[in-house]
Each structure stands twice: as structure tokens, then as C-alpha cells.
Design an enzyme around this catalytic site. Structure first.
Site, short mmCIF file in Angstrom:
data_model
loop_
_atom_site.label_atom_id
_atom_site.label_comp_id
_atom_site.label_asym_id
_atom_site.label_seq_id
_atom_site.Cartn_x
_atom_site.Cartn_y
_atom_site.Cartn_z
N HIS A 1 -46.23 15.96 11.72
CA HIS A 1 -46.94 14.61 11.03
C HIS A 1 -46.51 13.45 12.28
CE1 HIS A 1 -48.23 16.36 7.51
NE2 HIS A 1 -47.05 17.25 7.66
N THR B 1 -48.96 17.45 1.10
CA THR B 1 -49.28 16.37 1.36
C THR B 1 -50.27 16.01 2.03
OG1 THR B 1 -47.97 16.62 3.58
CG2 THR B 1 -46.80 15.62 2.52
N1 LIG Z 1 -48.15 18.82 5.26
S1 LIG Z 1 -47.49 20.55 3.99
O1 LIG Z 1 -46.94 19.40 2.06
O2 LIG Z 1 -46.15 21.00 4.33
C1 LIG Z 1 -48.57 21.40 4.16
C2 LIG Z 1 -49.73 21.79 4.07
C3 LIG Z 1 -50.46 21.83 4.05
C4 LIG Z 1 -50.07 23.79 3.52
C5 LIG Z 1 -48.75 23.54 4.07
F1 LIG Z 1 -48.67 24.77 3.77
C6 LIG Z 1 -47.56 22.55 3.80
ZN LIG Z 2 -46.75 19.15 6.55
#
Ligand SMILES: NS(=O)(=O)c1cccc(F)c1
Ligand SMILES: [Zn+2]
Length: 244
Positions: free
Chosen positions: A86, A182
Site C-alpha cells: 500500500h 483493509t
Molecule cells: N490489505 S489486506 O488486508 O492485507 C488484504 C485485503 C484483501 C485480500 C487480502 F488477501 C488481504
Molecule cells: Zn494490504
């Protein structure tokens, strides 16, 4: 007759374990029973790097327990699925987790799923102990050098024999709390493991991130300028620390 929404209804709001959060390090509870993270990794499991439009993923073969995360705050063995980043529209922001009010320019998420209890990533994501995500701020050049080939959405590129250890600091002390994805669908299925050691990331590498496009080759080019979610309320959660 419309239903009246009472305070209780708000309290029973089921979205109280959302991520990311601001980690106030002085409020974190040292838990002596937390074990060191055990990260086993086989470089032959990396498969491809792909531009998903809102970010890019490096994806792994997760058909068997070759690259796994265990111990730490976890009670099961979790299988490596993908990692992604990110970032922000400037070097002033970009990370999702915030540490004592400090935002970092980018954040790496290494995503694992509980292959001991569930049959697939998709199934695991429906359960509170389904996923574990390591959050860390670091980047190696090899990834950014590959981004030029991922310019437009949907593009993917072979990315094999990648050594995940290059992304991790030596010091694996962490904060841990229960939270969510997220990005959509924000499922509350993640044991978050945020490393306490933040690793510098170069401005040039971040500029390459922002050069990725979320458009296809026939559309007007639109760069992925930022893809970090604002911090969410802690509610009744306590953040634990692996180090006093
Ligand atoms: N940004 S995260 O919370 O790591 C995330 C978002 C969507 C899918 C996933 F496997 C991981
Ligand atoms: Zn992520």
C-alpha cells in the site's frame, strides 16, 4: 413501522474489528506467552506478479504447505498466498497502520491463510482465525524493476524464485491484534502481525509504485496514486506486543 435504532443497536454493530489501526505503542500489552514468529519459506513457490488495478500482488503456489507461518500469536499453521503493498500519493503518507501517530510512506502485507483448519483461502477468509497478515515497511529493487512490465491493469508477469527473506528485517518483534481485510469485503478474519522494525523505502521506489496504472491499454492512463485505508476505531481490542 420503521425499526428505531437504539444505542444498543450501535453497540451490537458487528464491524468492531476493522483494520488498519493506529498502534499506540505505550498502550500495547507485553504478552510473555507470545512466541517468536516461525517463517518457513521455499523460493520455488513464487509464481507471478500481477497488476490488480488497485495494487499489485506477488502470488505464490498455495496448493501445499511449502511456505508457511506458524507460532507467534498463531495456534495453527498458515500457508503463504500473496504479498502486496500500500502506498500514498506522496512520501508523506501511504502506510495503512500508523505507529504513535506516525505514518510511513508504504506498507507491505504478506498474506497467509489457515491451511490447518480450512480447505482454501476463500473459505478461510470467512472465519475470524482464517488469515494472518504480516505488516512491514520495506522494499527491494527487484520488485520495482519488474513493475515496468506491469504498467496496465490486468497485466501479469512471471516472478519465480523470489526470496521472501529479502523483504523482512532481522528483528521480527511484533504487535498483534485481531482485525480485518483493509480492502473490500473488509472481512474480520485477520490476525494482524505488524513488525516493530520499520525498514526505509526509497522515494524512487515509491515513484515507480505510483507509475502503475489502474486502467487498461485502451483507456486514458490513470495512475494508482494511493491505495491505503484510513485508520479504524480500536473499540474493545487490546494490541499485544512480543517485546517488553
Ligand atoms: N490489505 S489486506 O488486508 O492485507 C488484504 C485485503 C484483501 C485480500 C487480502 F488477501 C488481504
Ligand atoms: Zn494490504
Amino acid at each position: 413501522m420503521g425499526a428505531t435504532v437504539s444505542q444498543d443497536d450501535n453497540d451490537s454493530d458487528c464491524h468492531t474489528h476493522q483494520s488498519p489501526i493506529n498502534i499506540w505503542t505505550k498502550m500495547a500489552l507485553y504478552d510473555p506467552f507470545l512466541k517468536p514468529l516461525k517463517i518457513q519459506y521455499d523460493p520455488t513457490t513464487s509464481r507471478k506478479i500481477v497488476n490488480l488495478g488497485h495494487c499489485f500482488n506477488v502470488e505464490f503456489d498455495d496448493t501445499s504447505d511449502m511456505s508457511v507461518l506458524s507460532d507467534g500469536p498463531l495456534n495453527s499453521r498458515y500457508r503463504l498466498r500473496q504479498f502486496h503493498f500500500h502506498w500514498g500519493s506522496s512520501d508523506k503518507d501511504g502506510s495503512e497502520h500508523v505507529i504513535d501517530g506516525n505514518v510511513y510512506p508504504a506498507e507491505l502485507h504478506i498474506v497467509y491463510w489457515n491451511s490447518q483448519k480450512y480447505e482454501s483461502f476463500e473459505e478461510a477468509a470467512k472465519h475470524p482465525d482464517g488469515l494472518a497478515v504480516i505488516g512491514v515497511l520495506k522494499l527491494t529493487n527487484r520488485i520495482t524493476l519488474n513493475l515496468v512490465s506491469l504498467l496496465i491493469q490486468g497485466k501479469e508477469h512471471s516472478f519465480t524464485k523470489y526470496n521472501l527473506a529479502r523483504l523482512l528485517p532481522n528483528d521480527l518483534d511484533y504487535w498483534t491484534y485481531h482485525g480485518s481485510l483493509t480492502t473490500e469485503p473488509y472481512f474480520e478474519c485477520v490476525t494482524w502481525i505488524v513488525l516493530q522494525r520499520a525498514i526505509p523505502i526509497s522515494s524512487a521506489q515509491l515513484t515507480r509504485f505510483r507509475g502503475l496504472l489502474c486502467t487498461s491499454e485502451y483507456e486514458k492512463p490513470v495512475p494508482i496514486m494511493e491505495n491505503h485505508r484510513p485508520v479504524q476505531l480500536l473499540h474493545d481490542r487490546v494490541v499485544r506486543s512480543s517485546r517488553l
